[in-house]
Structure formats: structure tokens, C-alpha cells
Design a protein around this motif. Structure first.
Motif, PDB file in Angstrom:
ATOM      1  N   ARG A   1       0.259  -7.256  -5.542  1.00 29.71           N
ATOM      2  CA  ARG A   1      -0.461  -6.312  -5.859  1.00 29.71           C
ATOM      3  C   ARG A   1      -0.027  -4.901  -5.202  1.00 29.71           C
ATOM      4  O   ARG A   1       0.273  -5.128  -4.133  1.00 29.71           O
ATOM      5  CB  ARG A   1      -1.889  -6.539  -5.689  1.00 29.71           C
ATOM      6  N   ILE A   2       0.319  -3.906  -6.118  1.00 33.03           N
ATOM      7  CA  ILE A   2       0.835  -2.674  -5.496  1.00 33.03           C
ATOM      8  C   ILE A   2      -0.553  -1.607  -5.525  1.00 33.03           C
ATOM      9  O   ILE A   2      -1.324  -1.531  -6.628  1.00 33.03           O
ATOM     10  CB  ILE A   2       1.713  -2.023  -6.193  1.00 33.03           C
ATOM     11  N   LYS A   3      -1.045  -1.243  -4.256  1.00 34.10           N
ATOM     12  CA  LYS A   3      -1.961  -0.275  -4.336  1.00 34.10           C
ATOM     13  C   LYS A   3      -1.418   1.108  -4.196  1.00 34.10           C
ATOM     14  O   LYS A   3      -0.956   1.291  -3.225  1.00 34.10           O
ATOM     15  CB  LYS A   3      -3.094  -0.517  -2.898  1.00 34.10           C
ATOM     16  N   LEU A   4      -1.576   1.846  -5.118  1.00 32.14           N
ATOM     17  CA  LEU A   4      -0.913   3.127  -5.494  1.00 32.14           C
ATOM     18  C   LEU A   4      -2.001   4.149  -5.450  1.00 32.14           C
ATOM     19  O   LEU A   4      -2.876   4.299  -6.234  1.00 32.14           O
ATOM     20  CB  LEU A   4      -0.004   3.105  -6.674  1.00 32.14           C
ATOM     21  N   HIS A   5      -1.575   5.167  -4.471  1.00 31.91           N
ATOM     22  CA  HIS A   5      -2.773   6.387  -4.415  1.00 31.91           C
ATOM     23  C   HIS A   5      -2.790   6.978  -5.965  1.00 31.91           C
ATOM     24  O   HIS A   5      -1.716   7.098  -6.737  1.00 31.91           O
ATOM     25  CB  HIS A   5      -2.478   7.443  -3.524  1.00 31.91           C
ATOM     26  N   CYS A   6      -3.888   7.413  -6.390  1.00 34.27           N
ATOM     27  CA  CYS A   6      -4.160   7.921  -7.878  1.00 34.27           C
ATOM     28  C   CYS A   6      -3.450   9.013  -8.285  1.00 34.27           C
ATOM     29  O   CYS A   6      -2.892   9.179  -9.225  1.00 34.27           O
ATOM     30  CB  CYS A   6      -5.895   8.418  -7.899  1.00 34.27           C
TER      31      CYS A   6
ATOM     32  N   ALA B   1      -0.212   9.600  -6.922  1.00 41.43           N
ATOM     33  CA  ALA B   1       1.160   9.145  -6.653  1.00 41.43           C
ATOM     34  C   ALA B   1       1.715   8.892  -8.032  1.00 41.43           C
ATOM     35  O   ALA B   1       1.033   8.536  -8.736  1.00 41.43           O
ATOM     36  CB  ALA B   1       1.144   8.119  -5.583  1.00 41.43           C
ATOM     37  N   HIS B   2       3.043   8.476  -7.604  1.00 44.84           N
ATOM     38  CA  HIS B   2       4.004   8.436  -8.848  1.00 44.84           C
ATOM     39  C   HIS B   2       4.830   7.136  -8.447  1.00 44.84           C
ATOM     40  O   HIS B   2       4.965   7.084  -7.210  1.00 44.84           O
ATOM     41  CB  HIS B   2       4.903   9.490  -9.260  1.00 44.84           C
ATOM     42  N   ILE B   3       5.255   6.282  -9.345  1.00 42.87           N
ATOM     43  CA  ILE B   3       5.772   5.115  -9.026  1.00 42.87           C
ATOM     44  C   ILE B   3       6.877   4.830 -10.308  1.00 42.87           C
ATOM     45  O   ILE B   3       6.808   5.105 -11.237  1.00 42.87           O
ATOM     46  CB  ILE B   3       5.208   3.813  -8.871  1.00 42.87           C
ATOM     47  N   SER B   4       7.905   4.343  -9.797  1.00 47.31           N
ATOM     48  CA  SER B   4       9.185   3.852 -10.547  1.00 47.31           C
ATOM     49  C   SER B   4       9.954   2.828  -9.970  1.00 47.31           C
ATOM     50  O   SER B   4       9.662   2.497  -8.841  1.00 47.31           O
ATOM     51  CB  SER B   4      10.140   5.078 -11.219  1.00 47.31           C
ATOM     52  N   SER B   5      10.714   2.242 -11.001  1.00 46.55           N
ATOM     53  CA  SER B   5      11.639   1.073 -10.257  1.00 46.55           C
ATOM     54  C   SER B   5      12.976   1.246 -10.606  1.00 46.55           C
ATOM     55  O   SER B   5      13.304   2.059 -11.659  1.00 46.55           O
ATOM     56  CB  SER B   5      11.336  -0.249 -10.869  1.00 46.55           C
ATOM     57  N   ALA B   6      13.821   1.478  -9.475  1.00 45.43           N
ATOM     58  CA  ALA B   6      15.199   1.535  -9.697  1.00 45.43           C
ATOM     59  C   ALA B   6      15.935   0.575 -10.439  1.00 45.43           C
ATOM     60  O   ALA B   6      17.247   0.853 -10.989  1.00 45.43           O
ATOM     61  CB  ALA B   6      15.966   1.454  -8.410  1.00 45.43           C
ATOM     62  N   THR B   7      15.238  -0.596 -10.986  1.00 43.89           N
ATOM     63  CA  THR B   7      15.856  -1.721 -11.671  1.00 43.89           C
ATOM     64  C   THR B   7      14.767  -2.095 -12.756  1.00 43.89           C
ATOM     65  O   THR B   7      13.624  -1.685 -12.812  1.00 43.89           O
ATOM     66  CB  THR B   7      16.182  -2.962 -10.923  1.00 43.89           C
ATOM     67  N   SER B   8      15.149  -2.387 -14.109  1.00 43.87           N
ATOM     68  CA  SER B   8      14.615  -2.533 -14.906  1.00 43.87           C
ATOM     69  C   SER B   8      13.656  -4.147 -14.442  1.00 43.87           C
ATOM     70  O   SER B   8      14.245  -4.819 -13.961  1.00 43.87           O
ATOM     71  CB  SER B   8      15.294  -2.840 -16.214  1.00 43.87           C
TER      72      SER B   8
ATOM     73  N   SER C   1       1.135  -6.578 -10.202  1.00 40.89           N
ATOM     74  CA  SER C   1       0.130  -5.607 -10.817  1.00 40.89           C
ATOM     75  C   SER C   1       0.105  -4.258  -9.885  1.00 40.89           C
ATOM     76  O   SER C   1       0.341  -4.309  -8.789  1.00 40.89           O
ATOM     77  CB  SER C   1      -1.302  -6.008 -10.924  1.00 40.89           C
ATOM     78  N   VAL C   2      -0.350  -2.984 -10.706  1.00 37.02           N
ATOM     79  CA  VAL C   2      -0.392  -1.762  -9.917  1.00 37.02           C
ATOM     80  C   VAL C   2      -2.045  -1.495 -10.000  1.00 37.02           C
ATOM     81  O   VAL C   2      -2.649  -1.303 -11.320  1.00 37.02           O
ATOM     82  CB  VAL C   2       0.412  -0.788 -10.557  1.00 37.02           C
ATOM     83  N   GLU C   3      -2.539  -1.211  -8.968  1.00 37.17           N
ATOM     84  CA  GLU C   3      -4.073  -0.661  -8.822  1.00 37.17           C
ATOM     85  C   GLU C   3      -4.157   0.698  -8.264  1.00 37.17           C
ATOM     86  O   GLU C   3      -3.610   1.080  -7.145  1.00 37.17           O
ATOM     87  CB  GLU C   3      -4.689  -1.693  -7.850  1.00 37.17           C
ATOM     88  N   ARG C   4      -4.802   1.638  -9.015  1.00 40.08           N
ATOM     89  CA  ARG C   4      -4.749   2.936  -8.576  1.00 40.08           C
ATOM     90  C   ARG C   4      -5.972   3.203  -7.552  1.00 40.08           C
ATOM     91  O   ARG C   4      -7.083   2.436  -7.918  1.00 40.08           O
ATOM     92  CB  ARG C   4      -5.063   4.266  -9.762  1.00 40.08           C
TER      93      ARG C   4
ATOM     94  N   GLU D   1       1.042  -1.308   0.180  1.00 36.00           N
ATOM     95  CA  GLU D   1       0.007  -0.021  -0.150  1.00 36.00           C
ATOM     96  C   GLU D   1       0.954   1.079  -0.011  1.00 36.00           C
ATOM     97  O   GLU D   1       1.838   1.414   0.914  1.00 36.00           O
ATOM     98  CB  GLU D   1      -0.992   0.036   1.241  1.00 36.00           C
ATOM     99  N   LEU D   2       0.803   2.044  -0.919  1.00 37.82           N
ATOM    100  CA  LEU D   2       1.696   3.198  -1.148  1.00 37.82           C
ATOM    101  C   LEU D   2       0.805   4.468  -1.303  1.00 37.82           C
ATOM    102  O   LEU D   2       0.163   4.663  -2.523  1.00 37.82           O
ATOM    103  CB  LEU D   2       2.579   3.117  -2.481  1.00 37.82           C
ATOM    104  N   LEU D   3       0.127   4.886  -0.261  1.00 36.57           N
ATOM    105  CA  LEU D   3      -0.846   5.775  -0.274  1.00 36.57           C
ATOM    106  C   LEU D   3      -0.875   7.238  -0.205  1.00 36.57           C
ATOM    107  O   LEU D   3      -1.760   8.017  -0.087  1.00 36.57           O
ATOM    108  CB  LEU D   3      -1.953   5.200   0.768  1.00 36.57           C
ATOM    109  N   ASN D   4       0.536   7.725  -0.059  1.00 28.75           N
ATOM    110  CA  ASN D   4       0.706   9.115  -0.188  1.00 28.75           C
ATOM    111  C   ASN D   4       0.504   9.887  -1.429  1.00 28.75           C
ATOM    112  O   ASN D   4       1.126   9.511  -2.503  1.00 28.75           O
ATOM    113  CB  ASN D   4       2.168   9.577   0.273  1.00 28.75           C
TER     114      ASN D   4
END
Length: 163
Positions: free
Chosen positions: A121-126, A128-135, A155-158, A100-103
Motif C-alpha cells: 500500500r502506497i500512502k500518498l499525500h493528496c 503529491a504526484h506519483i509515477s513509475s519509471a517502469t511500466s 494500491s495507492v491511498e491518498r 509513506e510518501l507524504l510531501n
């Protein structure tokens, strides 16, 4: 044949886990993996991110879940300003897991997300932004470009979007 294929996939996952969790040779590692991850994510975001070379930065502990047991990753702290949040490595093996990444002001940087034979499953606030440091890498699965997945899915769920 089926058992050999499963063993090969599991070994690929173990090698991927070792590489992502920092058990690579010492000469391949940077002095500060959190700062290195932050720089990699800022490069991935390009000019879209609001940060200088020294952004407000904090970390969120990763988690290990095996067969559905273990802790989960959650960041529910809301800030009034953009903050770069480095999420420490997370591993999910043969089970379901959730981050849960909700900020809404969070710019989340995944150091590594490893999923072997399960679902992450990654729950991401609508907002928020996300990236990966690795491919991203996927073997018999789907990773949404966010980590390593062997016979599973990331998976990423907004969430929290205004309707």
C-alpha cells in the motif's frame, strides 16, 4: 498442478525482481539509474511537471520486506517547493508492506516496486504526484500501474486531503 502454478508465478516474480533491481545485462543499463528514472517519470508526467532538465532531486532508500519483516519506505520531509523524489527499488514478498510518501510538494518517481504474494500500500499525500519509471506488470494480481505484482496487489491511498 497448484504447486507448479505457484512455482511458475514465484519464478516470474524472481525474474521481474532481477530485471527491476538492475541485474539485467550491463549493456542495457544507463550510467546513472537515478537520473534515468527521473527522466522517465518526467516524460510520463508530460507538461504537467514544473521541472527543467535539472530538477531539484533527492532519493529515498528502498526497502525489502519478507514475510512481514524488514524496513518500510517513508518520506515525511515537507518542502516549500516542488521536488522530484526518486524512490529506490522496493521489494515485498509474502507479506504486507507500506510506503509513506507524504510531501505535498513531492513528485514521486518509483524506480521499481515489486510485490510477490502480498500487499503493498502506497500512502500518498493528496497534493503529491506519483509515477513509475517502469511500466507496470501484474501476474494474478493488481498493481495500479505502479510496479510489478505477482499474486498480490499494489494500491495507492491518498492521505491528508482537505475535506
Amino acid at each position: 498442478m497448484k504447486n507448479r502454478l505457484l512455482s511458475a508465478c514465484m519464478m516470474a516474480g524472481v525474474f521481474s525482481v532481477n530485471a527491476l533491481l538492475g541485474t539485467a545485462p550491463a549493456h542495457a543499463q544507463e550510467a546513472d539509474p537515478v537520473q534515468s528514472a527521473a527522466r522517465a517519470c518526467m516524460r510520463a508526467w508530460g507538461s504537467q511537471h514544473p521541472f527543467t532538465d535539472t530538477p531539484p532531486l533527492r532519493t529515498v532508500s528502498g526497502a525489502v520486506r519478507v514475510l512481514g519483516r524488514g524496513s518500510s519506505v517513508a518520506d515525511r520531509e515537507v518542502t516549500d517547493f516542488p521536488v522530484l523524489v526518486v524512490v529506490e527499488p522496493g521489494v515485498n514478498v509474502l507479506g504486507e508492506s507500506e510506503m509513506e510518501l507524504l510531501n505535498p510538494n513531492g513528485w514521486y518517481c518509483l524506480r521499481a516496486a515489486v510485490n510477490v504474494g502480498g500487499g503493498l500500500r502506497i500512502k500518498l499525500h493528496c497534493d503529491a504526484h506519483i509515477s513509475s519509471a517502469t511500466s507496470g506488470t501484474s501476474v494474478f494480481g493488481d498493481n495500479a500501474g505502479r510496479g510489478v505484482s505477482v499474486m498480490g496487489a499494489i494500491s495507492v491511498e491518498r492521505v491528508g486531503c482537505a475535506r
